[in-house]
Design a protein around this motif. Structure first.
Motif, PDB file in Angstrom:
ATOM      1  N   GLY A   1      49.408  19.196  38.416  1.00 25.06           N
ATOM      2  CA  GLY A   1      49.667  17.765  38.297  1.00 25.06           C
ATOM      3  C   GLY A   1      50.959  17.444  37.574  1.00 25.06           C
ATOM      4  N   LEU A   2      51.458  18.377  36.775  1.00 26.56           N
ATOM      5  CA  LEU A   2      52.727  18.150  36.083  1.00 26.56           C
ATOM      6  C   LEU A   2      53.893  18.038  37.069  1.00 26.56           C
ATOM      7  N   LEU A   3      53.705  18.561  38.270  1.00 25.76           N
ATOM      8  CA  LEU A   3      54.759  18.495  39.285  1.00 25.76           C
ATOM      9  C   LEU A   3      54.795  17.143  39.998  1.00 25.76           C
ATOM     10  N   SER A   4      53.742  16.365  39.858  1.00 27.23           N
ATOM     11  CA  SER A   4      53.643  15.062  40.523  1.00 27.23           C
ATOM     12  C   SER A   4      54.123  13.955  39.592  1.00 27.23           C
ATOM     13  N   ARG A   5      54.879  13.025  40.094  1.00 28.08           N
ATOM     14  CA  ARG A   5      55.351  11.921  39.245  1.00 28.08           C
ATOM     15  C   ARG A   5      54.213  10.981  38.859  1.00 28.08           C
ATOM     16  N   ARG A   6      53.291  10.739  39.791  1.00 26.64           N
ATOM     17  CA  ARG A   6      52.194   9.810  39.514  1.00 26.64           C
ATOM     18  C   ARG A   6      51.157  10.399  38.558  1.00 26.64           C
ATOM     19  N   ARG A   7      50.933  11.674  38.637  1.00 19.27           N
ATOM     20  CA  ARG A   7      49.866  12.297  37.847  1.00 19.27           C
ATOM     21  C   ARG A   7      50.365  13.005  36.599  1.00 19.27           C
ATOM     22  N   ARG A   8      51.634  12.987  36.359  1.00 20.04           N
ATOM     23  CA  ARG A   8      52.215  13.768  35.269  1.00 20.04           C
ATOM     24  C   ARG A   8      51.643  13.399  33.901  1.00 20.04           C
ATOM     25  N   ARG A   9      51.549  12.124  33.608  1.00 20.62           N
ATOM     26  CA  ARG A   9      51.061  11.695  32.292  1.00 20.62           C
ATOM     27  C   ARG A   9      49.593  12.079  32.091  1.00 20.62           C
ATOM     28  N   ALA A  10      48.764  11.869  33.107  1.00 20.36           N
ATOM     29  CA  ALA A  10      47.347  12.241  33.022  1.00 20.36           C
ATOM     30  C   ALA A  10      47.201  13.754  32.898  1.00 20.36           C
ATOM     31  N   ALA A  11      48.034  14.499  33.606  1.00 22.16           N
ATOM     32  CA  ALA A  11      47.982  15.957  33.543  1.00 22.16           C
ATOM     33  C   ALA A  11      48.342  16.446  32.141  1.00 22.16           C
ATOM     34  N   ALA A  12      49.364  15.848  31.553  1.00 22.48           N
ATOM     35  CA  ALA A  12      49.773  16.239  30.205  1.00 22.48           C
ATOM     36  C   ALA A  12      48.667  15.929  29.198  1.00 22.48           C
ATOM     37  N   LYS A  13      48.046  14.779  29.328  1.00 20.86           N
ATOM     38  CA  LYS A  13      46.951  14.419  28.415  1.00 20.86           C
ATOM     39  C   LYS A  13      45.764  15.359  28.593  1.00 20.86           C
ATOM     40  N   THR A  14      45.465  15.727  29.835  1.00 22.64           N
ATOM     41  CA  THR A  14      44.373  16.665  30.096  1.00 22.64           C
ATOM     42  C   THR A  14      44.657  18.006  29.446  1.00 22.64           C
ATOM     43  N   LEU A  15      45.881  18.505  29.606  1.00 21.84           N
ATOM     44  CA  LEU A  15      46.247  19.768  28.968  1.00 21.84           C
ATOM     45  C   LEU A  15      46.191  19.649  27.451  1.00 21.84           C
TER      46      LEU A  15
ATOM     47  N   ALA B   1      47.329  24.793  19.727  1.00 15.28           N
ATOM     48  CA  ALA B   1      47.712  23.583  18.991  1.00 15.28           C
ATOM     49  C   ALA B   1      49.015  23.012  19.539  1.00 15.28           C
ATOM     50  N   VAL B   2      49.947  23.878  19.905  1.00 11.55           N
ATOM     51  CA  VAL B   2      51.213  23.416  20.485  1.00 11.55           C
ATOM     52  C   VAL B   2      50.951  22.716  21.816  1.00 11.55           C
ATOM     53  N   VAL B   3      50.089  23.298  22.651  1.00  6.95           N
ATOM     54  CA  VAL B   3      49.744  22.669  23.929  1.00  6.95           C
ATOM     55  C   VAL B   3      49.112  21.300  23.688  1.00  6.95           C
ATOM     56  N   ALA B   4      48.210  21.238  22.716  1.00  9.39           N
ATOM     57  CA  ALA B   4      47.549  19.965  22.403  1.00  9.39           C
ATOM     58  C   ALA B   4      48.563  18.917  21.964  1.00  9.39           C
ATOM     59  N   GLU B   5      49.489  19.297  21.103  1.00 11.84           N
ATOM     60  CA  GLU B   5      50.487  18.341  20.605  1.00 11.84           C
ATOM     61  C   GLU B   5      51.446  17.904  21.714  1.00 11.84           C
ATOM     62  N   LEU B   6      51.882  18.828  22.541  1.00 12.33           N
ATOM     63  CA  LEU B   6      52.767  18.471  23.642  1.00 12.33           C
ATOM     64  C   LEU B   6      52.078  17.521  24.611  1.00 12.33           C
ATOM     65  N   GLY B   7      50.811  17.763  24.872  1.00 16.07           N
ATOM     66  CA  GLY B   7      50.060  16.864  25.750  1.00 16.07           C
ATOM     67  C   GLY B   7      49.873  15.497  25.130  1.00 16.07           C
ATOM     68  N   ARG B   8      49.618  15.462  23.831  1.00 10.86           N
ATOM     69  CA  ARG B   8      49.415  14.182  23.145  1.00 10.86           C
ATOM     70  C   ARG B   8      50.699  13.350  23.152  1.00 10.86           C
ATOM     71  N   CYS B   9      51.817  14.014  22.917  1.00 12.11           N
ATOM     72  CA  CYS B   9      53.101  13.297  22.859  1.00 12.11           C
ATOM     73  C   CYS B   9      53.683  13.004  24.230  1.00 12.11           C
ATOM     74  N   GLY B  10      53.227  13.723  25.242  1.00 10.30           N
ATOM     75  CA  GLY B  10      53.809  13.534  26.575  1.00 10.30           C
ATOM     76  C   GLY B  10      55.232  13.986  26.632  1.00 10.30           C
ATOM     77  N   VAL B  11      55.552  15.099  25.971  1.00  8.23           N
ATOM     78  CA  VAL B  11      56.913  15.606  25.914  1.00  8.23           C
ATOM     79  C   VAL B  11      57.438  15.885  27.333  1.00  8.23           C
ATOM     80  N   GLY B  12      58.617  15.428  27.590  1.00  3.62           N
ATOM     81  CA  GLY B  12      59.286  15.683  28.858  1.00  3.62           C
ATOM     82  C   GLY B  12      58.774  14.826  30.002  1.00  3.62           C
ATOM     83  N   LEU B  13      58.063  13.755  29.708  1.00  3.81           N
ATOM     84  CA  LEU B  13      57.533  12.929  30.791  1.00  3.81           C
ATOM     85  C   LEU B  13      58.420  11.755  31.126  1.00  3.81           C
ATOM     86  N   GLY B  14      59.511  11.655  30.411  1.00  2.00           N
ATOM     87  CA  GLY B  14      60.512  10.651  30.706  1.00  2.00           C
ATOM     88  C   GLY B  14      60.039   9.311  30.789  1.00  2.00           C
TER      89      GLY B  14
END
Length: 86
Positions: A17-31, A73-86
């Motif tokens: 889902g990180l490859l999709s523009r529409r699902r990117r934010r939800a995918a990051a939060k899930t991760l 923990a790094v994965v959790a924080e990156l998902g919470r912040c949505g790093v790289g989701l522009g």
């Protein structure tokens, strides 16, 4: 006692889902949520596994457990912040 099939499937779907523009934010939060769950899972799994073998959790597994927990923990924080989701 490794990750369940459901966890692995969710990780795969979210990673794709990180490859999709529409699902990117939800995918990051899930991760992020999965990473947060794994933070508690690693130390517990190692302790339980050692206890079942009749051993007390020793210092030999602590570095690996700490590294795995830190990465989760790094994965959790990156998902919470949505790093790289522009």
């Amino acid at each position: 006692m490794s990750a369940s099939g459901v966890m692995l499937i969710l990780q795969g779907v979210a990673t794709a889902g990180l490859l999709s523009r529409r699902r990117r934010r939800a995918a990051a939060k899930t991760l992020g949520v999965l990473g947060a769950v794994m933070c508690g899972g690693y130390p517990v799994e190692k302790s339980i596994r050692q206890a079942w073998q009749g051993n007390s959790p020793g210092r030999s597994i602590m570095p690996l457990t700490a590294a795995a927990t830190g990465r989760a923990a790094v994965v959790a924080e990156l998902g919470r912040c949505g790093v790289g989701l522009g």
